[in-house]
Design a protein around this motif. Structure first.
Motif, PDB file in Angstrom:
ATOM      1  N   THR A 110     -50.716  49.120  -0.242  1.00 49.01           N
ATOM      2  CA  THR A 110     -50.546  49.347  -1.709  1.00 49.01           C
ATOM      3  C   THR A 110     -50.280  47.994  -2.566  1.00 49.01           C
ATOM      4  O   THR A 110     -50.649  47.953  -3.749  1.00 49.01           O
ATOM      5  N   TYR A 111     -49.457  47.301  -2.085  1.00 50.93           N
ATOM      6  CA  TYR A 111     -49.284  45.904  -2.912  1.00 50.93           C
ATOM      7  C   TYR A 111     -50.524  45.096  -2.946  1.00 50.93           C
ATOM      8  O   TYR A 111     -50.709  44.709  -4.282  1.00 50.93           O
ATOM      9  N   ALA A 112     -51.344  45.058  -2.202  1.00 58.66           N
ATOM     10  CA  ALA A 112     -52.809  44.357  -2.117  1.00 58.66           C
ATOM     11  C   ALA A 112     -53.542  45.120  -3.498  1.00 58.66           C
ATOM     12  O   ALA A 112     -54.048  44.487  -4.123  1.00 58.66           O
ATOM     13  N   VAL A 113     -53.557  46.566  -3.315  1.00 60.39           N
ATOM     14  CA  VAL A 113     -54.274  47.211  -4.298  1.00 60.39           C
ATOM     15  C   VAL A 113     -53.760  47.083  -5.621  1.00 60.39           C
ATOM     16  O   VAL A 113     -54.490  46.954  -6.645  1.00 60.39           O
ATOM     17  N   ASP A 114     -52.234  47.090  -5.708  1.00 64.79           N
ATOM     18  CA  ASP A 114     -51.680  46.919  -6.868  1.00 64.79           C
ATOM     19  C   ASP A 114     -52.051  45.522  -7.591  1.00 64.79           C
ATOM     20  O   ASP A 114     -52.300  45.230  -8.889  1.00 64.79           O
TER      21      ASP A 114
END
Length: 158
Positions: A110-114
């Motif tokens: 989710t960090y990468a998608v954010d």
């Protein structure tokens, strides 16, 4: 008199062995997979709950994901010291808590998608700040959790 289990004789004249039963998955990796799965469900549910309680508006710094990842990293640091330094820890403790619960709780995907979403929606500064802040804070949290746990255990053993 009849023998209940007469031996069969192989071609070489030696007793032939009965075919081996296939090993049960519960004697191998089955318990580990089950522990990781159960722990992952618990951790992911906790992360999902955090997202519901503390939603992030579009274009804003993703404080929920940042906090979840940093707290999860600190707990991983503490947990790994406790598990490796304690004598009587069940063999499934590390897979359940470390890989399962905390692996499911922390969310670097989710960090990468954010980051991608922030950069893609015209907030590259926030995206780069989030990238650097999460990386530095997560590493510092693991170090702090590990160091604190080691010192606490050393003080307790005095």
């Amino acid at each position: 008199m009849t023998v209940p289990h007469p031996e069969r004789v192989g071609e070489s004249g030696t007793p032939a062995r009965a075919p081996a039963r296939p090993a049960s998955p519960w004697h191998g990796q089955g318990p580990v997979v089950a522990a990781v799965s159960l722990g992952g469900a618990i951790g992911a549910s906790a992360r999902y709950g955090a997202g519901l309680l503390w939603p992030t508006p579009d274009g804003a710094f993703p404080w929920t994901t940042f906090t979840v990842n940093v707290v999860g990293c600190a707990v991983i640091g503490v947990l790994m010291v406790l598990i490796t330094d304690m004598r009587a820890v069940h063999r499934l403790a590390r897979p359940f808590f470390g890989t399962g619960v905390l692996g499911g709780f922390t969310t670097f995907s989710t960090y990468a998608v954010d980051i991608r979403n922030l950069v893609g929606t015209g907030h590259p500064g926030t995206g780069l700040g989030y990238l650097a802040a999460t990386l530095c804070a997560a590493l510092a949290a693991v170090w702090l959790g590990t160091t604190t746990a080691r010192r606490a255990l050393a003080w307790r053993r005095r």
